[in-house]
Design an enzyme around this catalytic site. Sequence first.
Site, short mmCIF file in Angstrom:
data_model
loop_
_atom_site.label_atom_id
_atom_site.label_comp_id
_atom_site.label_asym_id
_atom_site.label_seq_id
_atom_site.Cartn_x
_atom_site.Cartn_y
_atom_site.Cartn_z
CB CYS A 265 22.01 79.15 62.96
SG CYS A 265 22.86 77.72 61.90
CB SER B 229 26.65 78.02 61.58
OG SER B 229 26.25 77.15 60.81
CG HIS C 54 29.65 75.12 64.24
ND1 HIS C 54 29.44 74.16 65.24
CD2 HIS C 54 28.95 74.41 63.33
CE1 HIS C 54 29.15 73.06 64.81
NE2 HIS C 54 28.65 73.01 63.59
CG HIS D 169 24.30 82.89 59.88
ND1 HIS D 169 24.44 82.36 61.31
CD2 HIS D 169 23.98 81.80 59.25
CE1 HIS D 169 24.21 81.25 61.44
NE2 HIS D 169 23.77 80.86 60.18
CB CYS E 99 20.78 79.98 58.02
SG CYS E 99 21.57 78.58 58.18
N1 COD Z 1 22.88 61.16 65.67
C1 COD Z 1 21.81 61.91 65.47
N2 COD Z 1 21.47 63.07 65.64
C2 COD Z 1 22.19 63.86 66.32
C3 COD Z 1 23.59 63.35 67.09
C4 COD Z 1 23.92 61.95 66.83
N3 COD Z 1 24.88 61.19 66.95
N4 COD Z 1 24.17 64.38 67.58
C5 COD Z 1 23.33 65.37 67.49
N5 COD Z 1 22.11 65.15 66.77
C6 COD Z 1 21.07 65.97 66.69
C7 COD Z 1 20.75 66.93 67.75
O1 COD Z 1 20.01 66.43 68.68
C8 COD Z 1 19.93 67.91 66.96
O2 COD Z 1 18.43 67.78 66.75
C9 COD Z 1 20.60 67.96 65.40
O3 COD Z 1 21.33 66.96 65.19
C10 COD Z 1 21.47 69.39 65.20
O4 COD Z 1 20.57 70.26 65.19
P1 COD Z 1 20.72 71.93 65.56
O5 COD Z 1 19.43 72.46 65.34
O6 COD Z 1 21.50 71.87 66.82
O7 COD Z 1 21.63 72.35 64.27
P2 COD Z 1 21.34 73.23 63.11
O8 COD Z 1 20.24 72.44 62.40
O9 COD Z 1 20.97 74.57 63.49
O10 COD Z 1 22.65 73.13 62.30
C11 COD Z 1 23.18 71.97 61.72
C12 COD Z 1 24.33 72.29 60.61
C13 COD Z 1 24.79 71.20 60.14
C14 COD Z 1 23.93 73.39 59.77
C15 COD Z 1 25.62 73.10 61.32
O11 COD Z 1 25.73 72.42 62.55
C16 COD Z 1 26.67 73.23 60.66
O12 COD Z 1 27.57 72.32 60.34
N6 COD Z 1 26.89 74.26 60.17
C17 COD Z 1 27.81 74.73 59.18
C18 COD Z 1 27.22 74.25 57.71
C19 COD Z 1 26.56 75.30 57.23
O13 COD Z 1 25.64 75.26 56.27
N7 COD Z 1 26.77 76.80 57.57
C20 COD Z 1 26.17 77.80 57.01
C21 COD Z 1 25.21 78.66 58.04
S1 COD Z 1 24.18 77.34 58.84
ZN ZN Z 2 23.03 79.01 59.86
#
Ligand code: COD
Ligand code: ZN
Length: 366
Positions: free
Chosen positions: A38, A40, A43, A59, A166
Site C-alpha cells: 500500500c 502508506s 509513506h 499492514h 486496508c
Molecule cells: N492527480 C490525480 N491523480 C494523481 C495525482 C494527481 N495530481 N498524483 C498521483 N495521482 C494518482 C496516482 O497515479 C495513483 O493512481 C493514485 O493517485 C494513488 O494511488 P496508489 O495506489 O499509489 O495509493 P494507494 O491507493 O495505495 O494509497 C492512497 C492513500 C491515500 C490511502 C495513501 O497514500 C495515504 O494517504 N495513506 C494514509 C491514509 C490511510 O488511510 N492510511 C491507512 C492505511 S492505507
Molecule cells: Zn494501507
Amino acid sequence: MKAAVLHQYGQELKIENVDLEEPRKGEVRVKMKAAGVCHSDQHVIDLTLPLPVPIILGHEGAGVVDAVGEGVTSVKVGDHVALNWVPSCTKCYYCRTGRPDMCDEAAKISAMGTMLDGTTRFSLNGRKVYQFPLTGTFSEYTVVPESSAIPIREDVPFEYAALVGCCVITGVGAVTNTAKVEPGSTVAVIGSGGVGFNVIQGASLAGAKQIIAIDILDDKLEKTKTFGATHTVNAKEKDPVREVQKLTDGLGVDYAFEVIGRPETMEQAYMMTRKTGQTIVVGVAKPNDKLSINAFSLPFQSKTITGSWLGQGNPAVDYPKLLDLNATGKLQLEPLVSKVYSLDQINVAFEDLKSGKNIRGVIRFE
Ligand code: COD
Ligand code: ZN
C-alpha cells in the site's frame, strides 16, 4: 524466518533472517499467506508517516493463526484471519461511543511501532525491530494483538482476503460510513490507486448515478470503468475542477473524495464539490502541510469538509461483511490484484507502486 526490513528511510528494504518471540498474553502469531503493498507503507519509507527504524512494514495482510497467547478467545490455531492495524482499546471515549477508528490508544501506539505494551516481538541480531502498527505483514510470521487478528471466511483466497484490511475498508467505508453517499448522487474521486478504486466501487454499490474518476495515468483510468466509473479525467491533460463542473452542468459534485494525500488535490476536491456538498479527504498529507481554502466563501457555499480514517469502520464487523459482499458478487476483489510478487521481490513491488503500474500489488508467501 524471513522478513523485509526497512533499516533507513528512503532506502530499499532488506530481506533479513529475523527472530520472533512467542505471543504473549492476549497476542496471536499468524503465518502470513498474503500481504498487499500500500502507499502508506511507502509513506513510512519516505517519512510522511514517521515511524522508528529498523521496522517491518506491511499492514494489509491475511494468514493462518499459528499460535495463541494466554487468554485469547476470539481465534484459535488454524483460523483464517485478516489483520487490522487499528485495534480498539474498547475503553477510550471514542471506542465507547462507537468510533473505534478514532481509538486514542491505537493512535498513540501506532506512532511507536510496537505492541500494545510498548515492547517489540521482532529482533535482528539481538537488536529490536519495530513493526508497522500492530501488523508487520512483510514477514513470514508476525505477532499481533488479538484484536488485530480478525477471523474471516475460509473460502476466499488469501491474496484477496488481505485487501479488506486496508484498501477495501478504507475506500468503501469512506463512501458508506463517512460520506453516506445517497443513491442517485454525483461523485468525483481524485486518485485511482488501490484505495481510490474502492471508493469508486463503493460509490457504485451505493447507487451513485455519476462517478468521475480522476488520475494522471490513462491505463488506470480505463480500468476504473469496470469498477463503476461513468466518466474519467486525466488531470495531466485537463483541469479536473473545470472538467467536473462541465460534467455536472456547472453545479459541482455532491461528493468529492481525495485519495492521494496532497494539499493541491484536496483543494481541487473542495473546489469541485457543489454548494452544501461534501469533500472527503482520505489521503494523508505530510505532517506540516497546510490547506488553503477561500475563507470568504465558507458560509455562502456551506460545504462540509471531513477526513476519513479506516473508512470510519470497525474491522471486526466490517471485514466479514465486505467478504460476504464479495461472495455475492457485489464487491470485486479479484481484479484489484494486478500483480503477485514473492517476498524477495518486495522492492520491485514498491517500484511498481511508485510508478503506478498496479491497482494492487500483493506479496504471496510460499
Ligand atoms: N492527480 C490525480 N491523480 C494523481 C495525482 C494527481 N495530481 N498524483 C498521483 N495521482 C494518482 C496516482 O497515479 C495513483 O493512481 C493514485 O493517485 C494513488 O494511488 P496508489 O495506489 O499509489 O495509493 P494507494 O491507493 O495505495 O494509497 C492512497 C492513500 C491515500 C490511502 C495513501 O497514500 C495515504 O494517504 N495513506 C494514509 C491514509 C490511510 O488511510 N492510511 C491507512 C492505511 S492505507
Ligand atoms: Zn494501507
